[in-house]
Design an enzyme around this catalytic site. Structure first.
Site, PDB file in Angstrom:
ATOM      1  N   PRO A   9      22.508 -60.977  10.006  1.00  0.00           N
ATOM      2  CA  PRO A   9      23.253 -62.021   9.480  1.00  0.00           C
ATOM      3  C   PRO A   9      23.261 -62.035   7.751  1.00  0.00           C
ATOM      4  CG  PRO A   9      21.303 -63.096  10.234  1.00  0.00           C
ATOM      5  CD  PRO A   9      21.412 -61.474  10.845  1.00  0.00           C
ATOM      6  N   ASN A  10      24.430 -62.310   7.146  1.00  0.00           N
ATOM      7  CA  ASN A  10      24.413 -62.275   5.809  1.00  0.00           C
ATOM      8  C   ASN A  10      24.757 -60.888   5.205  1.00  0.00           C
ATOM      9  OD1 ASN A  10      24.872 -65.197   5.637  1.00  0.00           O
ATOM     10  ND2 ASN A  10      22.599 -65.268   6.300  1.00  0.00           N
ATOM     11  N   ARG A  17      26.420 -61.646  -2.779  1.00  0.00           N
ATOM     12  CA  ARG A  17      25.241 -62.559  -2.072  1.00  0.00           C
ATOM     13  C   ARG A  17      23.864 -62.352  -3.085  1.00  0.00           C
ATOM     14  NH1 ARG A  17      21.556 -61.417   3.091  1.00  0.00           N
ATOM     15  NH2 ARG A  17      20.151 -63.109   2.639  1.00  0.00           N
ATOM     16  N   TYR A  22      19.756 -58.579  -4.181  1.00  0.00           N
ATOM     17  CA  TYR A  22      20.410 -57.584  -3.441  1.00  0.00           C
ATOM     18  C   TYR A  22      21.238 -56.430  -4.190  1.00  0.00           C
ATOM     19  CZ  TYR A  22      18.388 -60.736   0.027  1.00  0.00           C
ATOM     20  OH  TYR A  22      17.696 -61.323   0.968  1.00  0.00           O
ATOM     21  N   ASN A  71      18.377 -53.492   9.883  1.00  0.00           N
ATOM     22  CA  ASN A  71      17.879 -54.534   9.302  1.00  0.00           C
ATOM     23  C   ASN A  71      18.479 -55.953   9.693  1.00  0.00           C
ATOM     24  OD1 ASN A  71      17.590 -56.546   6.944  1.00  0.00           O
ATOM     25  ND2 ASN A  71      18.744 -55.237   5.497  1.00  0.00           N
ATOM     26  N   ALA A  74      17.462 -62.407   8.194  1.00  0.00           N
ATOM     27  CA  ALA A  74      16.322 -63.616   8.426  1.00  0.00           C
ATOM     28  C   ALA A  74      15.882 -63.519   9.989  1.00  0.00           C
ATOM     29  CB  ALA A  74      16.895 -64.859   8.108  1.00  0.00           C
ATOM     30  N   GLU A  96      12.672 -50.231  10.652  1.00  0.00           N
ATOM     31  CA  GLU A  96      12.850 -51.407  10.273  1.00  0.00           C
ATOM     32  C   GLU A  96      13.220 -51.427   8.553  1.00  0.00           C
ATOM     33  OE1 GLU A  96      10.217 -54.691  10.821  1.00  0.00           O
ATOM     34  OE2 GLU A  96      10.826 -55.663   8.819  1.00  0.00           O
ATOM     35  N   HIS A  98      14.422 -53.008   4.926  1.00  0.00           N
ATOM     36  CA  HIS A  98      15.058 -54.215   4.003  1.00  0.00           C
ATOM     37  C   HIS A  98      15.329 -53.905   2.650  1.00  0.00           C
ATOM     38  CE1 HIS A  98      13.756 -57.010   6.935  1.00  0.00           C
ATOM     39  NE2 HIS A  98      12.619 -56.539   7.203  1.00  0.00           N
ATOM     40  N   ARG A 105       8.202 -61.641  -1.715  1.00  0.00           N
ATOM     41  CA  ARG A 105       8.987 -62.843  -1.668  1.00  0.00           C
ATOM     42  C   ARG A 105       8.396 -63.927  -0.984  1.00  0.00           C
ATOM     43  NH1 ARG A 105      14.806 -61.322   0.032  1.00  0.00           N
ATOM     44  NH2 ARG A 105      15.373 -63.252  -0.671  1.00  0.00           N
TER      45      ARG A 105
HETATM   46  C1  DQA Z   1      16.638 -58.760   4.002  1.00  0.00           C
HETATM   47  C2  DQA Z   1      15.261 -59.638   3.813  1.00  0.00           C
HETATM   48  C3  DQA Z   1      15.356 -60.910   4.582  1.00  0.00           C
HETATM   49  O1  DQA Z   1      14.369 -61.654   4.469  1.00  0.00           O
HETATM   50  C4  DQA Z   1      16.572 -61.781   4.308  1.00  0.00           C
HETATM   51  O2  DQA Z   1      16.688 -62.624   5.131  1.00  0.00           O
HETATM   52  C5  DQA Z   1      17.888 -60.865   4.456  1.00  0.00           C
HETATM   53  C6  DQA Z   1      17.978 -59.716   3.916  1.00  0.00           C
HETATM   54  C7  DQA Z   1      16.650 -57.505   3.252  1.00  0.00           C
HETATM   55  O3  DQA Z   1      17.213 -56.725   3.328  1.00  0.00           O
HETATM   56  O4  DQA Z   1      16.006 -57.472   2.047  1.00  0.00           O
HETATM   57  O5  DQA Z   1      19.028 -61.276   4.895  1.00  0.00           O
HETATM   58  O6  DQA Z   1      16.451 -58.370   5.397  1.00  0.00           O
END
Ligand code: DQA
Length: 139
Positions: A9-10, A17, A22, A71, A74, A96, A98, A105
């Site tokens: 998501p997102n 964003r 990011y 990835n 959240a 995994e 990020h 964070r």
């Molecule tokens: C994320 C880190 C997560 O905590 C966050 O919710 C994201 C992006 C990252 O790529 O840094 O949506 O996965």
């Protein structure tokens, strides 16, 4: 080698964003460049904001791809269902990733349900975290 890249998501909004966290480049543009850089690798690139759709993609790619780079956004910190899906597939090479350094964070980002079912975690190198994951798979 077939590598499945799955984004949660997102992550479709990366580039606009929270750019201070990011960056300014769209994830899609970056991944297209990555595909060109590693032209001998067969990539599938998937993004969804919906937990069940991510699980469907894991179940589909998990019996076809040699490796999965995920990835989960959240959902990393909340989804037992995504972790269960990763445990249930044939593909065991799971990384995994990020973009941000989740350990620098909020505390709730320090927990991952996916890390225990992954070979390793790459976090904090911006979009290059994906490139580093591909390199890790080539070792
Ligand atoms: C994320 C880190 C997560 O905590 C966050 O919710 C994201 C992006 C990252 O790529 O840094 O949506 O996965």
């Amino acid at each position: 080698m077939k590598i499945s890249i799955i984004n949660g998501p997102n992550l479709n909004l990366i580039g606009t964003r929270e750019p201070e966290i990011y960056g300014n480049q769209s994830l899609n543009d970056f991944l297209l460049t990555l595909q060109k850089k590693y032209s001998s690798i067969q990539f599938t690139i998937y993004q969804s904001n919906v937990e069940g759709e991510i699980i469907n993609e894991i179940q589909k790619q998990g019996f076809d791809a040699d490796a999965i780079i995920i990835n989960a956004g959240a959902y990393t910190h909340t989804s037992i269902a995504i972790a269960d899906a990763l445990k249930s597939i044939a593909t065991k090479k799971i990384i995994e990733v990020h973009i941000s350094n989740v350990y620098a964070r909020e505390n709730y980002r320090k927990e991952s349900f996916i890390a225990p079912v992954s070979m390793g975690v790459i976090a904090g190198f911006g979009l290059n975290s994906y490139d580093l994951a591909v390199q890790a798979l080539m070792i």
